[in-house]
Write an enzyme that holds these catalytic residues in place. Structure first.
Site, PDB file in Angstrom:
ATOM      1  N   HIS A   1       0.981  -1.284  -0.081  1.00 47.87           N
ATOM      2  CA  HIS A   1       0.292   0.418  -0.289  1.00 47.87           C
ATOM      3  C   HIS A   1       0.726   1.735  -0.071  1.00 47.87           C
ATOM      4  CE1 HIS A   1      -3.696   2.606   1.250  1.00 47.87           C
ATOM      5  NE2 HIS A   1      -3.994   2.045   0.961  1.00 47.87           N
TER       6      HIS A   1
ATOM      7  N   GLU B   1      -0.190   1.365  -6.037  1.00 49.87           N
ATOM      8  CA  GLU B   1      -0.317   0.175  -4.813  1.00 49.87           C
ATOM      9  C   GLU B   1      -0.323  -1.086  -5.781  1.00 49.87           C
ATOM     10  OE1 GLU B   1      -4.010   0.521  -1.791  1.00 49.87           O
ATOM     11  OE2 GLU B   1      -3.672   2.358  -2.161  1.00 49.87           O
TER      12      GLU B   1
HETATM   13  O1  TA6 Z   1      -6.454   0.898  -1.335  1.00 54.79           O
HETATM   14  C1  TA6 Z   1      -6.818   1.999  -0.565  1.00 54.79           C
HETATM   15  C2  TA6 Z   1      -7.443   1.511  -0.177  1.00 54.79           C
HETATM   16  O2  TA6 Z   1      -8.010   0.127   0.183  1.00 54.79           O
HETATM   17  C3  TA6 Z   1      -8.814   2.730   0.108  1.00 54.79           C
HETATM   18  O3  TA6 Z   1      -9.715   2.307   0.044  1.00 54.79           O
HETATM   19  C4  TA6 Z   1      -9.322   3.112   1.722  1.00 54.79           C
HETATM   20  O4  TA6 Z   1      -9.838   4.007   2.444  1.00 54.79           O
HETATM   21  C5  TA6 Z   1      -7.764   3.276   2.068  1.00 54.79           C
HETATM   22  O5  TA6 Z   1      -6.989   1.444   1.055  1.00 54.79           O
HETATM   23  C6  TA6 Z   1      -6.954   3.083   3.019  1.00 54.79           C
HETATM   24  O6  TA6 Z   1      -7.331   2.326   4.155  1.00 54.79           O
HETATM   25  P1  TA6 Z   1      -7.031   2.223   5.352  1.00 54.79           P
HETATM   26  O7  TA6 Z   1      -7.732   1.275   6.173  1.00 54.79           O
HETATM   27  O8  TA6 Z   1      -5.966   2.513   5.955  1.00 54.79           O
HETATM   28  O9  TA6 Z   1      -7.453   3.561   5.702  1.00 54.79           O
END
Ligand code: TA6
Length: 306
Positions: free
Chosen positions: A179, A282
């Site tokens: 991520h 990502e």
């Molecule tokens: O990878 C994108 C995502 O899944 C978005 O939908 C999003 O809100 C984000 O990751 C962040 O997620 P988190 O659980 O770290 O707040």
């Protein structure tokens, strides 16, 4: 348990390395720092094995929220959190009890040691197995697994690799994703190439499917898309230059995320306009489950070049 190399030796060498003059690894109680003689560096917390800093060309290349909790109480907002064994949140199936994005980013990993080093590159490995999980996480996903996560700092690249091993007597399904919060000077002036013609799931539009029509994807509002089966490298460009080139091995999907003003709804996101200085690109295997049969191993990786 996951193992690589001779842990005690690797750690002994690491402790005596002189940061700033040779490539090296320096270990603190909660983190590991990598550096090259030419000045590049990376910093990885044991919590989540989260890379929280990557410096190259005299600049920080990753976005880290100035409100990120670095004390192990919450997944890190920024850097490179690791997503495993589920991307997002499921409401049914074997990952239904797990929190969003699984347990890898909120577990304390073991440092396995330094596995290679030269003047131009240094690699450290981290391990995670059931014995490292909290009692709750173990109950939520009761499979026997071993993960080895490697971070390789190069002069103009940062490579992250994951090995997943099924150590139990039954197969399991998983997603994996790096991520990565890339730091950009101004997200409104960057474009992302390499996605034209690719089908994506648009989370902003409640999961609607669409096909990317643009050669250069620009960001002018919230973007949260999972591009499926992306054929080649993805680049992030600005002012006619490539800021980042993202190359993947055995990872078919690419998520592009910027929360835009929605960042203000996240307690750990700062500064308030910090979304202008980040773009998550990502690399992952998220559109479909990967099934790992008993005693099998699966490997993947992503290299971000500057
Ligand atoms: O990878 C994108 C995502 O899944 C978005 O939908 C999003 O809100 C984000 O990751 C962040 O997620 P988190 O659980 O770290 O707040």
């Amino acid at each position: 348990m996951v193992e690589r190399g001779h842990k005690p030796d690797a750690l002994a060498v690491a402790h005596t390395t002189d940061i700033g003059h040779a490539s090296g690894v320096s270990i603190e109680s909660d983190r590991v720092k990598l550096s090259l003689p030419s000045g590049e560096s990376a910093e990885i917390l044991l919590y989540g094995a989260t890379v929280i800093s990557w410096k190259a060309g005299g600049e920080e290349k990753l976005f880290l929220s100035d409100k990120a909790k670095l004390d192990g109480t919450k997944a890190i907002r920024g850097g490179i959190p690791l997503v495993f064994p589920v991307f997002g949140k499921t409401t049914e199936g074997p990952t239904a009890a797990l929190p969003q994005h699984g347990f890898a980013r909120i577990s304390k990993w073991e440092l396995l040691g330094k596995t290679s080093e030269s003047n131009t590159s240094v690699q450290v490995d981290f391990g995670l197995g059931p014995e490292n999980l909290t009692v709750d996480a173990r109950k939520q996903w009761p499979y026997d697994f071993g993960l080895i996560y490697s971070v390789v700092l190069g002069k103009t690249s940062l490579e992250t690799k994951m090995l997943v091993r099924n150590e139990g007597g039954e197969s399991f399904d998983f997603n994996v994703l790096f991520h990565t919060y890339l730091r950009v000077p101004d997200v409104t002036t960057v474009s992302v190439s390499g996605l034209k013609g690719v089908t994506y799931k648009d989370k902003v539009l409640k999961g609607a499917m669409a096909t990317e029509e643009s050669e250069s994807v620009t960001i002018a509002a919230e973007v949260d898309r999972a591009y499926e089966n992306v054929p080649g490298a993805v680049t992030v460009n600005a002012d006619g230059k490539t800021l980042f080139k993202v190359e993947r091995t055995n990872l078919e999907d690419v998520v592009v995320w910027n929360p835009w003003e929605g960042a203000s709804g996240m307690a750990d996101f700062g500064p308030a306009d910090g979304y202008k200085n980040m773009l998550c690109v990502e690399a992952g295997a998220v559109a479909n489950w990967h099934t790992l049969e008993t005693q099998n191993v699966w490997e993947c990786g992503v290299t971000v070049h500057i």
